[in-house]
Write a protein that holds these residues in place. Structure first.
Motif, PDB file in Angstrom:
ATOM      1  N   ASP A   1       0.858  -1.182   0.000  1.00 26.52           N
ATOM      2  CA  ASP A   1       0.000   0.000   0.000  1.00 26.52           C
ATOM      3  C   ASP A   1       0.896   1.234   0.000  1.00 26.52           C
ATOM      4  N   LEU A   2       0.954   1.911  -1.130  1.00 27.43           N
ATOM      5  CA  LEU A   2       1.797   3.101  -1.286  1.00 27.43           C
ATOM      6  C   LEU A   2       0.952   4.368  -1.349  1.00 27.43           C
ATOM      7  N   SER A   3      -0.281   4.290  -0.883  1.00 29.22           N
ATOM      8  CA  SER A   3      -1.188   5.441  -0.947  1.00 29.22           C
ATOM      9  C   SER A   3      -0.565   6.655  -0.272  1.00 29.22           C
ATOM     10  N   GLY A   4      -0.578   7.773  -0.989  1.00 30.01           N
ATOM     11  CA  GLY A   4      -0.050   9.020  -0.461  1.00 30.01           C
ATOM     12  C   GLY A   4       1.433   9.218  -0.698  1.00 30.01           C
ATOM     13  N   MET A   5       2.121   8.174  -1.161  1.00 23.55           N
ATOM     14  CA  MET A   5       3.564   8.276  -1.350  1.00 23.55           C
ATOM     15  C   MET A   5       3.939   8.993  -2.637  1.00 23.55           C
ATOM     16  N   ASP A   6       2.964   9.161  -3.552  1.00 24.25           N
ATOM     17  CA  ASP A   6       3.287   9.803  -4.822  1.00 24.25           C
ATOM     18  C   ASP A   6       3.686  11.255  -4.659  1.00 24.25           C
ATOM     19  N   LYS A   7       3.299  11.887  -3.557  1.00 28.35           N
ATOM     20  CA  LYS A   7       3.672  13.286  -3.344  1.00 28.35           C
ATOM     21  C   LYS A   7       5.162  13.424  -3.026  1.00 28.35           C
ATOM     22  N   PHE A   8       5.778  12.299  -2.586  1.00 31.67           N
ATOM     23  CA  PHE A   8       7.204  12.332  -2.279  1.00 31.67           C
ATOM     24  C   PHE A   8       8.035  11.693  -3.384  1.00 31.67           C
ATOM     25  N   PHE A   9       7.456  10.677  -3.990  1.00 22.74           N
ATOM     26  CA  PHE A   9       8.206   9.891  -4.963  1.00 22.74           C
ATOM     27  C   PHE A   9       7.200   9.134  -5.797  1.00 22.74           C
ATOM     28  N   GLY A  10       7.313   9.128  -7.097  1.00 30.55           N
ATOM     29  CA  GLY A  10       6.333   8.462  -7.945  1.00 30.55           C
ATOM     30  C   GLY A  10       6.144   7.006  -7.542  1.00 30.55           C
ATOM     31  N   CYS A  11       4.890   6.610  -7.310  1.00 26.41           N
ATOM     32  CA  CYS A  11       4.617   5.247  -6.837  1.00 26.41           C
ATOM     33  C   CYS A  11       5.110   4.179  -7.815  1.00 26.41           C
ATOM     34  N   TYR A  12       4.903   4.421  -9.110  1.00 22.27           N
ATOM     35  CA  TYR A  12       5.332   3.436 -10.099  1.00 22.27           C
ATOM     36  C   TYR A  12       6.859   3.321 -10.115  1.00 22.27           C
ATOM     37  N   GLN A  13       7.530   4.474 -10.084  1.00 22.80           N
ATOM     38  CA  GLN A  13       8.993   4.452 -10.083  1.00 22.80           C
ATOM     39  C   GLN A  13       9.524   3.768  -8.821  1.00 22.80           C
ATOM     40  N   TRP A  14       8.882   4.061  -7.701  1.00 22.09           N
ATOM     41  CA  TRP A  14       9.289   3.457  -6.438  1.00 22.09           C
ATOM     42  C   TRP A  14       9.135   1.932  -6.512  1.00 22.09           C
ATOM     43  N   THR A  15       7.987   1.486  -7.020  1.00 20.35           N
ATOM     44  CA  THR A  15       7.748   0.055  -7.134  1.00 20.35           C
ATOM     45  C   THR A  15       8.764  -0.603  -8.058  1.00 20.35           C
ATOM     46  N   ASP A  16       9.071   0.066  -9.156  1.00 15.79           N
ATOM     47  CA  ASP A  16      10.041  -0.453 -10.111  1.00 15.79           C
ATOM     48  C   ASP A  16      11.409  -0.617  -9.454  1.00 15.79           C
ATOM     49  N   GLU A  17      11.770   0.341  -8.599  1.00 18.79           N
ATOM     50  CA  GLU A  17      13.068   0.255  -7.923  1.00 18.79           C
ATOM     51  C   GLU A  17      13.080  -0.865  -6.881  1.00 18.79           C
ATOM     52  N   ILE A  18      11.933  -1.098  -6.228  1.00 19.54           N
ATOM     53  CA  ILE A  18      11.844  -2.218  -5.286  1.00 19.54           C
ATOM     54  C   ILE A  18      12.017  -3.536  -6.025  1.00 19.54           C
ATOM     55  N   ALA A  19      11.321  -3.681  -7.159  1.00 16.65           N
ATOM     56  CA  ALA A  19      11.432  -4.902  -7.953  1.00 16.65           C
ATOM     57  C   ALA A  19      12.874  -5.108  -8.427  1.00 16.65           C
ATOM     58  N   SER A  20      13.514  -4.022  -8.838  1.00 23.03           N
ATOM     59  CA  SER A  20      14.915  -4.116  -9.278  1.00 23.03           C
ATOM     60  C   SER A  20      15.820  -4.539  -8.131  1.00 23.03           C
ATOM     61  N   ALA A  21      15.544  -4.040  -6.931  1.00 26.97           N
ATOM     62  CA  ALA A  21      16.346  -4.405  -5.758  1.00 26.97           C
ATOM     63  C   ALA A  21      16.199  -5.887  -5.438  1.00 26.97           C
ATOM     64  N   VAL A  22      14.973  -6.414  -5.563  1.00 25.63           N
ATOM     65  CA  VAL A  22      14.752  -7.843  -5.318  1.00 25.63           C
ATOM     66  C   VAL A  22      15.570  -8.687  -6.281  1.00 25.63           C
ATOM     67  N   THR A  23      15.498  -8.340  -7.558  1.00 29.42           N
ATOM     68  CA  THR A  23      16.230  -9.110  -8.570  1.00 29.42           C
ATOM     69  C   THR A  23      17.740  -8.973  -8.394  1.00 29.42           C
ATOM     70  N   LYS A  24      18.191  -7.758  -8.071  1.00 26.60           N
ATOM     71  CA  LYS A  24      19.630  -7.529  -7.908  1.00 26.60           C
ATOM     72  C   LYS A  24      20.184  -8.297  -6.711  1.00 26.60           C
ATOM     73  N   GLU A  25      19.438  -8.324  -5.606  1.00 25.75           N
ATOM     74  CA  GLU A  25      19.950  -8.936  -4.380  1.00 25.75           C
ATOM     75  C   GLU A  25      19.728 -10.442  -4.310  1.00 25.75           C
ATOM     76  N   THR A  26      18.753 -10.959  -5.061  1.00 26.78           N
ATOM     77  CA  THR A  26      18.471 -12.400  -4.993  1.00 26.78           C
ATOM     78  C   THR A  26      18.648 -13.124  -6.313  1.00 26.78           C
ATOM     79  N   GLY A  27      18.617 -12.395  -7.424  1.00 28.83           N
ATOM     80  CA  GLY A  27      18.668 -13.032  -8.732  1.00 28.83           C
ATOM     81  C   GLY A  27      17.323 -13.540  -9.213  1.00 28.83           C
ATOM     82  N   LEU A  28      16.257 -13.259  -8.465  1.00 28.22           N
ATOM     83  CA  LEU A  28      14.924 -13.753  -8.810  1.00 28.22           C
ATOM     84  C   LEU A  28      14.137 -12.707  -9.583  1.00 28.22           C
ATOM     85  N   PRO A  29      13.527 -13.071 -10.711  1.00 31.15           N
ATOM     86  CA  PRO A  29      12.680 -12.128 -11.447  1.00 31.15           C
ATOM     87  C   PRO A  29      11.359 -11.931 -10.723  1.00 31.15           C
ATOM     88  N   ILE A  30      10.815 -10.724 -10.790  1.00 37.84           N
ATOM     89  CA  ILE A  30       9.556 -10.436 -10.118  1.00 37.84           C
ATOM     90  C   ILE A  30       8.719  -9.496 -10.982  1.00 37.84           C
TER      91      ILE A  30
END
Length: 381
Positions: free
Chosen positions: A107-136
């Protein structure tokens, strides 16, 4: 405030885990499952191309895709990597729900005023793949239903469905894409010509209620992109437990082991009924002098009583180290996540899975004590 709900799903999770440790599995049809009499726990996109799917008997899967490689699977590795991904996501978002071993809601409601929700989610997904090697894969939308459907359409990949895009996105899809529509509901609605979400969304609510009961209203809401269900904060502290205090202290070991087996069976049935999987088993004993011993063990996410009973009995053997009478024994399952019985698909045979279903049906109809394994019955009651 418009809600921003993300659904994240680890792509072909078991397959991806196996490919991390063995590159020979890359790019080939791969099936995770247990032997000729077992069922498919997971399969690669290459195998899905031939019609292979989860929960299909291995024999049928190999008829569809004879060249597929079958791997029994490493459930301890899957559990470990699931916990790692959970920790990565939990550190980066204000509110996370772990829906199953490989699915998450954010739940990222309200977070877009600080950081774009889609961009934030994309960076989280990238962090998962970078740190574990698992696609998400993931989808961002206004509620859980639309984001989950979106992930299914995006896989493997990502997408955003904005509020004004929700209905145009949903309308052409099959009603089977709605999470609560199972085979029986699909067949029932199909017989009256309701096959797309648009047709379903245009049906009068009362008609749907007459057709499928109280779920008709909820189904109509989902078809119209309405879902107010909150993201439930994830907590490893969720647990279920039971214990027995004896009227007379005992050291009847065979009887104690039968009791623990019965406890495991009853708690496992509760897990399946409420759609939970557990990752930690703990056994507690209390001696006649009130000294208490507790032993626990991490397990692969499961709700299978034959697996949980085996672990519980092993823990009892480790905890009970004195030749002294006991006044209490207890069993506790913790580290719960929502999900159906899946982690042991590569251990179970078709017959075992059918047996579980039949036993659960009897318990649902006649009560939890209606049927059980002979080893778990307390004949002294």
């Amino acid at each position: 405030m418009e809600r921003a709900i993300v659904h994240m799903d680890l792509d072909t999770f078991f397959v991806s885990c196996e490919r991390l440790v063995n590159s020979k599995f890359d790019g080939i049809p791969l099936i995770i499952g247990g032997g000729d009499r077992g069922v498919v726990a997971s399969c690669s996109y290459e195998a899905r191309h031939f019609g292979v799917r989860s929960a299909m008997p291995i024999r049928m899967a190999l008829r569809l895709c004879p060249d597929a490689k079958v791997v029994r699977g490493d459930h301890e590795m899957y559990s470990r990597l699931s916990h790692t991904v959970t920790d990565i996501i939990r550190e980066k978002v204000p509110l996370m729900e772990k829906a199953s071993i490989d699915e998450f809601y954010l739940d990222l409601s309200g977070m877009d005023k600080f950081f774009g929700c889609y961009q934030w989610t994309d960076e989280i997904a990238s962090a998962v793949t970078k740190e574990t090697g698992l696609p998400i894969s993931f989808a961002l939308s206004t509620n859980k239903t639309v984001s989950k459907i979106g992930t299914g359409e995006a896989k493997p990949g990502k997408m955003e469905i904005k509020l004004q895009e929700v209905q145009p996105f949903l309308n052409p899809l099959s009603i089977k894409k709605i999470p609560m529509v199972g085979d029986n509901t699909f067949q029932l609605l199909s017989r009256v010509g309701i096959r797309t979400i648009q047709t379903l969304s245009e049906m009068p609510v009362l008609v749907l209620q007459q057709m499928i009961g109280q779920n008709g209203s909820e189904l109509w809401k989902k078809a119209n992109g309405i879902d107010e269900n909150p993201v439930i904060p994830y907590s490893e502290r969720k647990s279920i437990s039971t214990e027995r205090t004896f009227t007379s202290d005992t050291m009847d070991i065979p009887e104690l082991k039968r009791l623990i087996s019965g406890m495991a069976e009853q708690l496992a049935y509760q897990l399946r009924k409420e759609k939970w999987l557990t990752s930690t088993v703990a056994v507690k004993i209390r001696y006649a002098n009130f000294d208490t011993e507790t032993k626990q063990s991490r397990v692969a996410y499961t709700s299978a009583d034959h697996t949980l009973a085996r672990v519980a009995l092993d823990l009892f053997n480790k905890a009970y180290t004195r030749r002294m009478r006991l006044r209490l024994v207890g069993l506790r399952f913790t580290g719960l996540v929502h999900g159906s019985h899946q982690m042991n698909l590569f251990e179970d045979t078709e017959e075992q899975m059918s047996l579980y279903q039949a036993m659960d049906d009897l318990k649902n109809r006649f009560g939890s004590d209606a049927v059980g394994r002979a080893s778990g019955f307390d004949f002294g009651k």
